[in-house]
Design a protein around this motif. Structure first.
Motif, mmCIF file in Angstrom:
data_model
loop_
_atom_site.group_PDB
_atom_site.id
_atom_site.type_symbol
_atom_site.label_atom_id
_atom_site.label_comp_id
_atom_site.label_asym_id
_atom_site.label_seq_id
_atom_site.Cartn_x
_atom_site.Cartn_y
_atom_site.Cartn_z
ATOM 1 N N TYR A 218 0.844 -1.201 0.000
ATOM 2 C CA TYR A 218 0.000 0.000 0.000
ATOM 3 C C TYR A 218 0.879 1.252 0.000
ATOM 4 N N ASN A 219 1.903 1.256 0.843
ATOM 5 C CA ASN A 219 2.783 2.421 0.929
ATOM 6 C C ASN A 219 3.496 2.671 -0.396
ATOM 7 N N TRP A 220 3.889 1.585 -1.074
ATOM 8 C CA TRP A 220 4.547 1.743 -2.375
ATOM 9 C C TRP A 220 3.596 2.375 -3.385
ATOM 10 N N CYS A 221 2.362 1.927 -3.409
ATOM 11 C CA CYS A 221 1.378 2.490 -4.343
ATOM 12 C C CYS A 221 1.176 3.982 -4.089
ATOM 13 N N GLN A 222 1.213 4.378 -2.831
ATOM 14 C CA GLN A 222 1.120 5.802 -2.508
ATOM 15 C C GLN A 222 2.376 6.548 -2.943
ATOM 16 N N ALA A 223 3.530 5.972 -2.633
ATOM 17 C CA ALA A 223 4.795 6.654 -2.902
ATOM 18 C C ALA A 223 5.021 6.871 -4.395
ATOM 19 N N VAL A 224 4.606 5.927 -5.199
ATOM 20 C CA VAL A 224 4.829 6.023 -6.637
ATOM 21 C C VAL A 224 3.774 6.905 -7.314
ATOM 22 N N GLY A 225 2.734 7.264 -6.577
ATOM 23 C CA GLY A 225 1.706 8.143 -7.113
ATOM 24 C C GLY A 225 0.493 7.452 -7.679
ATOM 25 N N TYR A 226 0.399 6.138 -7.506
ATOM 26 C CA TYR A 226 -0.771 5.413 -8.005
ATOM 27 C C TYR A 226 -2.004 5.688 -7.134
ATOM 28 N N ILE A 227 -1.799 5.970 -5.856
ATOM 29 C CA ILE A 227 -2.872 6.413 -4.963
ATOM 30 C C ILE A 227 -2.535 7.839 -4.551
ATOM 31 N N ASP A 228 -3.413 8.799 -4.881
ATOM 32 C CA ASP A 228 -3.078 10.182 -4.563
ATOM 33 C C ASP A 228 -3.661 10.591 -3.214
ATOM 34 N N GLN A 229 -3.457 11.845 -2.841
ATOM 35 C CA GLN A 229 -3.857 12.313 -1.513
ATOM 36 C C GLN A 229 -5.374 12.334 -1.331
ATOM 37 N N ASP A 230 -6.110 12.299 -2.437
ATOM 38 C CA ASP A 230 -7.564 12.277 -2.364
ATOM 39 C C ASP A 230 -8.130 10.869 -2.495
ATOM 40 N N PHE A 231 -7.251 9.870 -2.503
ATOM 41 C CA PHE A 231 -7.617 8.453 -2.591
ATOM 42 C C PHE A 231 -8.153 8.066 -3.968
ATOM 43 N N ASN A 232 -7.817 8.845 -4.994
ATOM 44 C CA ASN A 232 -7.991 8.346 -6.353
ATOM 45 C C ASN A 232 -6.966 7.252 -6.578
ATOM 46 N N ILE A 233 -7.346 6.208 -7.284
ATOM 47 C CA ILE A 233 -6.427 5.104 -7.566
ATOM 48 C C ILE A 233 -6.310 4.965 -9.074
ATOM 49 N N PHE A 234 -5.107 5.249 -9.600
ATOM 50 C CA PHE A 234 -4.881 5.260 -11.037
ATOM 51 C C PHE A 234 -4.366 3.907 -11.516
ATOM 52 N N ASP A 235 -4.314 3.732 -12.824
ATOM 53 C CA ASP A 235 -4.106 2.390 -13.381
ATOM 54 C C ASP A 235 -2.677 1.875 -13.292
ATOM 55 N N GLY A 236 -1.670 2.721 -13.538
ATOM 56 C CA GLY A 236 -0.297 2.228 -13.467
ATOM 57 C C GLY A 236 0.661 3.049 -14.299
ATOM 58 N N GLY A 237 1.916 2.561 -14.409
ATOM 59 C CA GLY A 237 2.946 3.235 -15.190
ATOM 60 C C GLY A 237 3.980 2.247 -15.688
ATOM 61 N N HIS A 238 4.846 2.706 -16.596
ATOM 62 C CA HIS A 238 5.836 1.838 -17.237
ATOM 63 C C HIS A 238 7.202 1.946 -16.554
ATOM 64 N N GLU A 274 -4.179 4.849 11.225
ATOM 65 C CA GLU A 274 -3.749 4.872 9.824
ATOM 66 C C GLU A 274 -4.774 4.200 8.921
ATOM 67 N N TRP A 275 -5.275 3.047 9.358
ATOM 68 C CA TRP A 275 -6.221 2.312 8.533
ATOM 69 C C TRP A 275 -7.626 2.879 8.670
ATOM 70 N N ASP A 276 -7.922 3.497 9.784
ATOM 71 C CA ASP A 276 -9.189 4.220 9.930
ATOM 72 C C ASP A 276 -9.275 5.318 8.868
ATOM 73 N N GLU A 277 -8.203 6.088 8.750
ATOM 74 C CA GLU A 277 -8.176 7.178 7.771
ATOM 75 C C GLU A 277 -8.291 6.642 6.347
ATOM 76 N N ARG A 278 -7.579 5.568 6.070
ATOM 77 C CA ARG A 278 -7.589 5.027 4.708
ATOM 78 C C ARG A 278 -8.941 4.421 4.354
ATOM 79 N N VAL A 279 -9.554 3.709 5.278
ATOM 80 C CA VAL A 279 -10.868 3.129 5.020
ATOM 81 C C VAL A 279 -11.885 4.232 4.731
#
Length: 455
Positions: A218-238, A274-279
């Motif tokens: 989960y932290n990696w997905c956030q760090a790389v920008g796949y999950i943004d600060q508004d909890f949008n989840i994008f498809d991926g990157g190369h 942490e998980w309360d906020e994310r949920v």
């Protein structure tokens, strides 16, 4: 997952008749309607017929519209169908299909027949269905066959071995074999399923190693920008762009997979902040983006001017409903929020179905739209089943300390013969191969000279 268009307008007389009659305030009415839709769904399955392959829906293209992964999704849906309704009609075919496609002898859902279209997400969807079977105490296979928990562990272990730090500082690639188109892409669905399985295995087994992997992913997905600060989840990157060329498309089932996993982590950590906020954040953004006016819409392809969804995409709404419903069991803090929206959406889903259980895709039209298929049936069925989550007979996911009966194997999938990714060929590799080739050629020339002199 691979995308293939398969939409058609039905013209049969039954498609123009009355809608499916369902009272969402009545358990009996929901179960009766679900039985009709489940039967219609299973009409798409031909794997139990002579000459057909057990466990899969017709395909992959051009043999049929469905890729291998959607068979795994089908059986997860049917496990839930049994769990919510108590109807055992399809239990035996569900069990045998999940076992047949496990890929003996490794039993990690990487059967050689599907290598040409095998992604981490494809493998992972079968693993999530096996995990669901363990969590619901679905009928266990004979002792000689692989067990549900062990199958889920095998999938997780093989994927953990493929965690790639050479590019993008971590994460898993979309495809498993180097030769597959998409091997250079790290996407959220592959990593989301890995996160989801880690969270659920941590709760089921009590083994903190799974939780550590879930947090890391989960932290990696956030760090790389796949999950943004508004909890949008994008498809991926190369990988060649260090995963910075992010495809901003969003899909409902990815959001739901992350939310379900976050719910399990919330439960596992006893409601850690942490998980309360994310949920809460994932719940709010999932509904903001995918449930306008409270009705599920596959926003990336279900457009006002027309449906541009592929066969895969046509099935996402049902998984979203099922995963969101189970989230309410793990994270009661969002129960009322989730169930209020799912009820509105389920009511719309029911209106997309005809009386014979033929269901369409668009839920915003108030009637059957003529776009039907196995995915659309799973959508409607998942929506109706989600309305039964609070019934007294529907248990919370079991663990091995709260009545879970499935036998596990923490080393499953660690057989050295299990396919692992091959690193790309480097300049040093090419140079070494050139030297070796030159030596071989020199030996062959010397041998030919020696043979000619000896005549």
């Amino acid at each position: 997952m691979k995308y293939s268009i398969f939409c058609f307008a039905a013209t049969c007389a039954t498609c123009l008749g009355a809608g499916l009659d369902v009272d969402l305030t009545s358990t009996d009415s929901i179960k009766a309607a679900a039985k009709v839709v489940a039967k219609n769904l299973m009409n798409y399955y031909t794997g139990d017929q002579p000459g057909q392959i057990p466990g899969i829906l017709p395909g992959p293209p051009p043999a049929g519209p469905y890729y291998w992964w959607e068979g795994g999704a089908l059986w997860g849906t049917m496990v839930d169908y049994w769990h919510y309704t108590g109807d055992t009609t399809y239990n035996n075919v569900t069990e045998s299909s999940l076992i047949f496609q496990a890929g003996a002898p490794q039993n990690s859902y990487m059967p050689p027949n599907w290598t040409a279209s095998l992604g981490n997400d494809d493998q992972g969807f079968w693993g999530m269905s096996a995990m669901l079977a363990a969590e619901t105490n679905f009928q266990n296979p004979p002792a000689a066959d692989p067990q549900w928990l062990a199958l889920a562990q095998a999938v997780f272990n093989t994927q953990a071995a493929r965690w790639d730090t050479e590019y993008c500082n971590g994460g898993m690639r979309w495809q498993i074999p180097l030769s597959n188109n998409g091997y250079d892409y790290k996407n959220t669905i592959a990593n989301g399923i890995f996160f989801n399985l880690g969270a659920r295995l941590a709760r089921y087994t009590g083994n903190a190693t799974y939780a550590d992997w879930a947090v890391k992913t989960y932290n990696w997905c956030q760090a790389v920008g796949y999950i943004d600060q508004d909890f949008n989840i994008f498809d991926g990157g190369h990988v060649e762009h260090n995963c910075t060329d992010i495809n901003k498309q969003q899909f409902s089932y990815i959001a739901a997979i992350f939310l379900q996993g976050a719910g399990f982590m919330y439960n596992y950590t006893d409601g850690a902040a942490e998980w309360d906020e994310r949920v809460r954040g994932l719940t709010n953004q999932t509904f903001n983006y995918f449930f306008p006016n409270g009705i599920a819409v596959e926003t990336s392809c279900e457009l006002a001017e027309g449906v541009q969804c592929t066969t895969d995409m046509l099935s996402f709404k049902g998984y979203a409903h099922r995963f969101l419903a189970q989230t309410t069991q793990m994270a009661p803090i969002v129960h009322d929020t989730i169930m209020a929206v799912l009820r509105t959406s389920a009511q719309a889903a029911v209106k997309s179905c005809n009386a014979d259980g033929t269901c369409g895709f668009r839920w915003t039209t108030g009637s059957y739209d003529g776009i039907t298929g196995a995915g659309q049936e799973m959508n409607a069925l998942g929506a109706m089943l989600s309305m039964l989550i609070d019934e007294p007979g529907v248990s919370r996911p079991f663990t091995n300390s709260s009545g879970g009966t499935s036998q596990g194997n923490p080393d499953a999938g660690s057989d050295p013969d299990v396919f692992q990714p091959t690193k790309p060929v480097t300049g040093r590799d090419k140079a070494g191969a050139g030297i070796l080739t030159a030596l071989v050629l020199a030996c062959m020339v010397s041998l030919m000279v020696w043979m000619s002199v000896g005549k």
